[in-house]
Design a protein around this motif. Structure first.
Motif, PDB file in Angstrom:
ATOM      1  N   GLY A 136       0.788  -1.233   0.000  1.00  0.00           N
ATOM      2  CA  GLY A 136       0.000   0.000   0.000  1.00  0.00           C
ATOM      3  C   GLY A 136       0.815   1.276   0.000  1.00  0.00           C
ATOM      4  O   GLY A 136       0.254   2.366   0.079  1.00  0.00           O
ATOM      5  N   PHE A 177      -2.209   5.963  -9.404  1.00  0.00           N
ATOM      6  CA  PHE A 177      -2.943   4.879  -8.746  1.00  0.00           C
ATOM      7  C   PHE A 177      -2.586   4.785  -7.257  1.00  0.00           C
ATOM      8  O   PHE A 177      -3.454   4.535  -6.415  1.00  0.00           O
ATOM      9  CB  PHE A 177      -2.667   3.539  -9.446  1.00  0.00           C
ATOM     10  N   GLU A 205      -4.551   7.404  -5.476  1.00  0.00           N
ATOM     11  CA  GLU A 205      -5.978   7.031  -5.516  1.00  0.00           C
ATOM     12  C   GLU A 205      -6.270   5.902  -4.525  1.00  0.00           C
ATOM     13  O   GLU A 205      -7.262   5.950  -3.788  1.00  0.00           O
ATOM     14  CB  GLU A 205      -6.369   6.571  -6.925  1.00  0.00           C
ATOM     15  N   TYR A 206      -5.409   4.883  -4.535  1.00  0.00           N
ATOM     16  CA  TYR A 206      -5.634   3.720  -3.669  1.00  0.00           C
ATOM     17  C   TYR A 206      -5.646   4.160  -2.203  1.00  0.00           C
ATOM     18  O   TYR A 206      -6.506   3.787  -1.417  1.00  0.00           O
ATOM     19  CB  TYR A 206      -4.543   2.659  -3.902  1.00  0.00           C
ATOM     20  N   TRP A 207      -4.672   4.993  -1.900  1.00  0.00           N
ATOM     21  CA  TRP A 207      -4.531   5.455  -0.523  1.00  0.00           C
ATOM     22  C   TRP A 207      -5.724   6.326  -0.115  1.00  0.00           C
ATOM     23  O   TRP A 207      -6.316   6.145   0.950  1.00  0.00           O
ATOM     24  CB  TRP A 207      -3.202   6.217  -0.424  1.00  0.00           C
ATOM     25  N   LYS A 212      -8.717   6.446  -1.433  1.00  0.00           N
ATOM     26  CA  LYS A 212      -9.992   5.730  -1.505  1.00  0.00           C
ATOM     27  C   LYS A 212     -10.107   4.641  -0.431  1.00  0.00           C
ATOM     28  O   LYS A 212     -11.132   4.519   0.237  1.00  0.00           O
ATOM     29  CB  LYS A 212     -10.085   5.106  -2.905  1.00  0.00           C
ATOM     30  N   GLU A 213      -9.035   3.857  -0.275  1.00  0.00           N
ATOM     31  CA  GLU A 213      -9.128   2.657   0.574  1.00  0.00           C
ATOM     32  C   GLU A 213      -8.596   2.851   1.993  1.00  0.00           C
ATOM     33  O   GLU A 213      -8.914   2.078   2.879  1.00  0.00           O
ATOM     34  CB  GLU A 213      -8.371   1.475  -0.072  1.00  0.00           C
ATOM     35  N   LYS A 214      -7.749   3.856   2.189  1.00  0.00           N
ATOM     36  CA  LYS A 214      -7.140   3.993   3.519  1.00  0.00           C
ATOM     37  C   LYS A 214      -7.709   5.163   4.313  1.00  0.00           C
ATOM     38  O   LYS A 214      -7.899   5.059   5.514  1.00  0.00           O
ATOM     39  CB  LYS A 214      -5.621   4.169   3.387  1.00  0.00           C
ATOM     40  N   TYR A 219      -9.597   5.571 -11.209  1.00  0.00           N
ATOM     41  CA  TYR A 219      -9.255   4.533 -10.220  1.00  0.00           C
ATOM     42  C   TYR A 219      -9.968   3.222 -10.562  1.00  0.00           C
ATOM     43  O   TYR A 219      -9.359   2.146 -10.541  1.00  0.00           O
ATOM     44  CB  TYR A 219      -9.630   5.009  -8.815  1.00  0.00           C
ATOM     45  N   ARG A 230      -8.353  -0.387 -11.514  1.00  0.00           N
ATOM     46  CA  ARG A 230      -8.690  -1.648 -10.819  1.00  0.00           C
ATOM     47  C   ARG A 230      -9.124  -2.732 -11.796  1.00  0.00           C
ATOM     48  O   ARG A 230      -9.083  -3.919 -11.472  1.00  0.00           O
ATOM     49  CB  ARG A 230      -9.789  -1.410  -9.771  1.00  0.00           C
ATOM     50  N   GLU A 290      -4.498  -5.744 -10.483  1.00  0.00           N
ATOM     51  CA  GLU A 290      -4.988  -6.737  -9.512  1.00  0.00           C
ATOM     52  C   GLU A 290      -3.880  -7.699  -9.114  1.00  0.00           C
ATOM     53  O   GLU A 290      -3.757  -8.077  -7.954  1.00  0.00           O
ATOM     54  CB  GLU A 290      -6.206  -7.491 -10.066  1.00  0.00           C
ATOM     55  N   LEU A 337      -1.749  -5.911  -6.620  1.00  0.00           N
ATOM     56  CA  LEU A 337      -2.406  -5.873  -5.297  1.00  0.00           C
ATOM     57  C   LEU A 337      -2.312  -7.242  -4.625  1.00  0.00           C
ATOM     58  O   LEU A 337      -2.100  -7.339  -3.409  1.00  0.00           O
ATOM     59  CB  LEU A 337      -3.866  -5.431  -5.443  1.00  0.00           C
TER      60      LEU A 337
END
Ligand SMILES: N[C@@H](CCC(=O)N[C@@H](CS)C(=O)NCC(=O)O)C(=O)O
Length: 206
Positions: free
Chosen positions: A9, A165, A168-170, A172-174, A187, A191, A197, A200
């Motif tokens: 992450g 990305f 975005e990942y951070w 959105k998801e964290k 994003y 995915r 994928e 991840l």
């Protein structure tokens, strides 16, 4: 075989994504940032900067810094089509990578994530975190304008998308921040890429 040192992450996910897009064999090893493994003599011997990503190439030499590793991977793997050969698009790609790495990540996300790295007084941590969030969101607004109605930041898919990305990942998801609509859609497109994928999954996040 090349080797990527990462922690799940973190910004090293950009390099995992690119390695999966390229599809050549590589190995990887997690450096437990929570346990401060980046400060151990063993890891300092690999990367004196004490950071991930650290990318050890086939010849044993070390590359650090996301923009540099990403650029080198793209240039040495032209078949993967991760960087335009048109010089104007290439310089715009590098411009976006630097903005993401130096401003959005290092000045923004780093403050929002680890305020203690910037100021010891815990009473001021909320303020530092708020400043960090502001820098990230302003950066995403700029990138939202760059992206516009296009599918990818530079038109064709590139190392800039893999770099975005991570943010975005951070977000959105964290930390569950609201992103501009077209960045949110970007994003989702990221995915949907099998390489993303797989990256991840390699980090135990899928
Ligand atoms: N500018 C560097 C940033 C590297 C960086 O700060 N990595 C973080 C994870 S996202 C890290 O290793 N932090 C450990 C620490 O600062 O102790 C790059 O683009 O590679």
């Amino acid at each position: 075989m090349p080797k990527l040192y990462y922690w799940p992450g973190t910004c090293a996910i950009t390099i995992h994504v690119l390695l999966e897009e390229i599809g050549k064999p590589y190995t990887d090893e997690a450096v437990d940032l929570g346990a401060k493994q980046q400060f151990t003599p063993e890891f300092r011997a690999v990367n004196p900067k004490g950071k991930v990503p650290a990318y050890v190439r086939d010849d044993g030499s070390l590359l650090t810094e996301v923009p540099a590793i990403a650029w080198w991977l793209a240039r040495t793997n032209p078949q993967a089509r991760l960087l335009s050969e048109d010089i104007e698009t290439e310089v715009r790609t590098l411009e976006a990578l630097d903005h993401i790495a130096a401003t959005i990540h290092m000045q923004g996300a780093a403050r929002a994530w680890r305020p203690g790295s910037f100021i010891s007084d815990e009473r001021l941590h909320d303020e530092v975190m708020a400043k960090g969030k502001d820098i990230v969101l302003r950066g995403l607004d700029i990138l939202s304008q760059t992206l516009g109605a296009k599918t990818w930041l530079m038109g064709d898919y590139s190392i800039a998308d893999a770099s975005l990305f991570f943010i975005e990942y951070w977000a959105k998801e964290k930390v569950f921040w609201t992103m501009p609509d077209n960045i949110e859609a970007h994003y989702r497109r990221m995915r949907a890429r099998p390489a993303v994928e797989r990256a991840l999954m390699r980090e135990g996040l899928a």
